[in-house]
Design a protein around this motif. Structure first.
Motif, PDB file in Angstrom:
ATOM      1  N   ARG A 101       0.821  -1.214   0.000  1.00 25.34           N
ATOM      2  CA  ARG A 101       0.000   0.000   0.000  1.00 25.34           C
ATOM      3  C   ARG A 101       0.857   1.267   0.000  1.00 25.34           C
ATOM      4  O   ARG A 101       0.469   2.286  -0.551  1.00 25.34           O
ATOM      5  CB  ARG A 101      -0.909   0.027   1.230  1.00 25.34           C
ATOM      6  CG  ARG A 101      -2.025  -0.984   1.132  1.00 25.34           C
ATOM      7  CD  ARG A 101      -2.931  -0.863   2.330  1.00 25.34           C
ATOM      8  NE  ARG A 101      -3.701  -2.072   2.505  1.00 25.34           N
ATOM      9  CZ  ARG A 101      -5.017  -2.099   2.572  1.00 25.34           C
ATOM     10  NH1 ARG A 101      -5.719  -0.989   2.478  1.00 25.34           N
ATOM     11  NH2 ARG A 101      -5.653  -3.230   2.741  1.00 25.34           N
ATOM     12  N   LEU A 103       3.378   1.729  -1.630  1.00 27.80           N
ATOM     13  CA  LEU A 103       3.744   2.018  -3.021  1.00 27.80           C
ATOM     14  C   LEU A 103       2.562   2.561  -3.820  1.00 27.80           C
ATOM     15  O   LEU A 103       2.693   2.887  -4.994  1.00 27.80           O
ATOM     16  CB  LEU A 103       4.270   0.744  -3.701  1.00 27.80           C
ATOM     17  CG  LEU A 103       5.541   0.132  -3.128  1.00 27.80           C
ATOM     18  CD1 LEU A 103       5.838  -1.196  -3.812  1.00 27.80           C
ATOM     19  CD2 LEU A 103       6.715   1.076  -3.320  1.00 27.80           C
ATOM     20  N   GLY A 104       1.404   2.624  -3.168  1.00 30.41           N
ATOM     21  CA  GLY A 104       0.242   3.161  -3.861  1.00 30.41           C
ATOM     22  C   GLY A 104      -0.634   2.101  -4.487  1.00 30.41           C
ATOM     23  O   GLY A 104      -1.619   2.401  -5.149  1.00 30.41           O
ATOM     24  N   PHE A 105      -0.272   0.828  -4.247  1.00 29.66           N
ATOM     25  CA  PHE A 105      -1.153  -0.250  -4.689  1.00 29.66           C
ATOM     26  C   PHE A 105      -2.159  -0.525  -3.579  1.00 29.66           C
ATOM     27  O   PHE A 105      -2.081   0.048  -2.504  1.00 29.66           O
ATOM     28  CB  PHE A 105      -0.341  -1.516  -4.976  1.00 29.66           C
ATOM     29  CG  PHE A 105       0.592  -1.385  -6.138  1.00 29.66           C
ATOM     30  CD1 PHE A 105       0.089  -1.372  -7.426  1.00 29.66           C
ATOM     31  CD2 PHE A 105       1.955  -1.256  -5.941  1.00 29.66           C
ATOM     32  CE1 PHE A 105       0.950  -1.249  -8.504  1.00 29.66           C
ATOM     33  CE2 PHE A 105       2.818  -1.131  -7.020  1.00 29.66           C
ATOM     34  CZ  PHE A 105       2.314  -1.123  -8.303  1.00 29.66           C
TER      35      PHE A 105
ATOM     36  N   ASP B  29      -2.252   9.561  -5.118  1.00 34.45           N
ATOM     37  CA  ASP B  29      -1.091   8.691  -4.929  1.00 34.45           C
ATOM     38  C   ASP B  29      -1.447   7.209  -4.936  1.00 34.45           C
ATOM     39  O   ASP B  29      -0.586   6.359  -4.776  1.00 34.45           O
ATOM     40  CB  ASP B  29      -0.375   9.052  -3.622  1.00 34.45           C
ATOM     41  CG  ASP B  29       0.084  10.497  -3.635  1.00 34.45           C
ATOM     42  OD1 ASP B  29       0.614  10.918  -4.676  1.00 34.45           O
ATOM     43  OD2 ASP B  29      -0.128  11.198  -2.642  1.00 34.45           O
ATOM     44  N   LEU B  30      -2.719   6.912  -5.089  1.00 35.70           N
ATOM     45  CA  LEU B  30      -3.141   5.506  -5.172  1.00 35.70           C
ATOM     46  C   LEU B  30      -3.269   5.130  -6.647  1.00 35.70           C
ATOM     47  O   LEU B  30      -4.093   5.690  -7.374  1.00 35.70           O
ATOM     48  CB  LEU B  30      -4.472   5.308  -4.452  1.00 35.70           C
ATOM     49  CG  LEU B  30      -4.421   5.545  -2.942  1.00 35.70           C
ATOM     50  CD1 LEU B  30      -5.808   5.453  -2.340  1.00 35.70           C
ATOM     51  CD2 LEU B  30      -3.492   4.548  -2.278  1.00 35.70           C
ATOM     52  N   LEU B  31      -2.449   4.179  -7.070  1.00 35.49           N
ATOM     53  CA  LEU B  31      -2.304   3.920  -8.498  1.00 35.49           C
ATOM     54  C   LEU B  31      -3.598   3.488  -9.184  1.00 35.49           C
ATOM     55  O   LEU B  31      -3.907   3.921 -10.277  1.00 35.49           O
ATOM     56  CB  LEU B  31      -1.206   2.867  -8.721  1.00 35.49           C
ATOM     57  CG  LEU B  31       0.157   3.192  -8.079  1.00 35.49           C
ATOM     58  CD1 LEU B  31       1.185   2.161  -8.495  1.00 35.49           C
ATOM     59  CD2 LEU B  31       0.640   4.580  -8.437  1.00 35.49           C
ATOM     60  N   GLN B  48       4.484   9.528  -5.382  1.00 36.17           N
ATOM     61  CA  GLN B  48       5.074   8.201  -5.606  1.00 36.17           C
ATOM     62  C   GLN B  48       6.304   8.355  -6.500  1.00 36.17           C
ATOM     63  O   GLN B  48       6.298   9.177  -7.425  1.00 36.17           O
ATOM     64  CB  GLN B  48       4.072   7.258  -6.293  1.00 36.17           C
ATOM     65  CG  GLN B  48       2.843   6.941  -5.464  1.00 36.17           C
ATOM     66  CD  GLN B  48       3.131   6.032  -4.281  1.00 36.17           C
ATOM     67  OE1 GLN B  48       4.253   5.574  -4.078  1.00 36.17           O
ATOM     68  NE2 GLN B  48       2.119   5.793  -3.467  1.00 36.17           N
ATOM     69  N   HIS B  50       8.435   5.366  -7.365  1.00 37.13           N
ATOM     70  CA  HIS B  50       8.960   4.084  -7.867  1.00 37.13           C
ATOM     71  C   HIS B  50       8.557   3.854  -9.323  1.00 37.13           C
ATOM     72  O   HIS B  50       7.680   4.521  -9.862  1.00 37.13           O
ATOM     73  CB  HIS B  50       8.511   2.939  -6.966  1.00 37.13           C
ATOM     74  CG  HIS B  50       7.023   2.855  -6.816  1.00 37.13           C
ATOM     75  ND1 HIS B  50       6.230   2.184  -7.695  1.00 37.13           N
ATOM     76  CD2 HIS B  50       6.189   3.419  -5.909  1.00 37.13           C
ATOM     77  CE1 HIS B  50       4.970   2.299  -7.336  1.00 37.13           C
ATOM     78  NE2 HIS B  50       4.920   3.056  -6.253  1.00 37.13           N
TER      79      HIS B  50
END
Lengths: 143, 108
Positions: A101, A103-105, B29-31, B48, B50
């Motif tokens: 999470r 990482l934004g997933f 920021d939530l992909l 983000q 990465h």
């Protein structure tokens, strides 16, 4: 062109290569002259399905059949399966671990995004055997 | 509006340069939320850093990524952006401020 069959392996936790299957599939559609809006829908749906395997499942694969009219995609993994598919289909529901999470997933939008962007969607999951996600993108415009 | 125009006006630092015509903006920021809600022809504001932000930008046809709040992209993010041709800038400004400035320039 009658039909083109493509198959890609997806590796669990391989965030370096994550998205490569969807990217290849997207490029194939571009070469075949699919309309940009259909390519975008396909790209989003397939990326979400691919990331679901990378984040949640053991290794899996993506298989696609492309015809002039539609793209038929299966994403199949070897477990652990989804306990409650109905909950997983709700926007915002996620079982992703904290590290992922960050990482934004794990926004809980993966499966809903696949459904929203496709013209046909079905999911079959069995604990602990695995999950099959099947979706179709029909070519909307252009010849 | 052109990407080059906001690069200049907001004094953005170039990570991977390029220029495109764009229309909209989105901050998140939530992909998966980005994938689900961002409109085509958008710039994307995020913290983000990465490599997967490059894949998201490519998949959702995002015109440029602006990494805000002083964060810097990972080395392999920069490599991926160059390889995939994804435009990335960074800035010390907060996401909120960048969004406000863009909004005032007519980006919705």
């Amino acid at each position: 062109m009658s039909e083109i069959k493509l198959s890609f392996d997806i590796k669990h936790n391989d965030f370096d290569r994550a998205g490569s299957a969807s990217s290849s599939l997207k490029n194939s559609l571009k070469q075949l002259g699919y309309p940009p809006e259909d390519i975008r829908r396909l790209a989003i749906a397939s990326y979400e399905a691919e990331m679901n395997v990378v984040v949640h499942a053991s290794d899996g694969k993506m298989e696609a059949v492309i015809t002039p009219e539609m793209v038929d995609v299966w994403v199949i993994d070897g477990g652990p399966g989804i306990k409650n598919v109905e909950l997983a289909m709700q926007e915002g529901y996620s079982t992703a671990p904290d590290k992922i999470r960050e990482l934004g997933f794990g926004a809980g939008m993966g499966l809903p995004n696949i459904k929203k962007n496709s013209d046909f969607f079905e999911i079959e999951s069995k604990v602990p055997d695995g999950t099959k996600v099947h979706f179709i993108i029909r070519r909307k415009s252009g010849k | 509006m052109r990407i080059s125009e906001i690069k200049e006006k907001l004094n953005l630092t170039v990570v991977n340069d390029g220029d495109l015509e764009f229309e909209n903006g989105y901050v998140c920021d939530l992909l998966s939320v980005v994938m689900g809600k961002i409109q085509p022809k958008s710039v994307w504001l995020t913290v983000q850093t990465h490599k997967n932000i490059v894949a998201v930008a490519k998949m959702a046809e995002i015109c440029a990524i602006i990494i805000c709040d002083g964060f810097s992209p990972d080395e392999d993010t920069v490599e991926a952006a160059k390889k995939e041709g994804v435009i990335i800038f960074k800035t010390e400004k907060k996401s909120f401020e960048v969004a406000g400035l863009l909004y005032n320039m007519g980006v919705k």
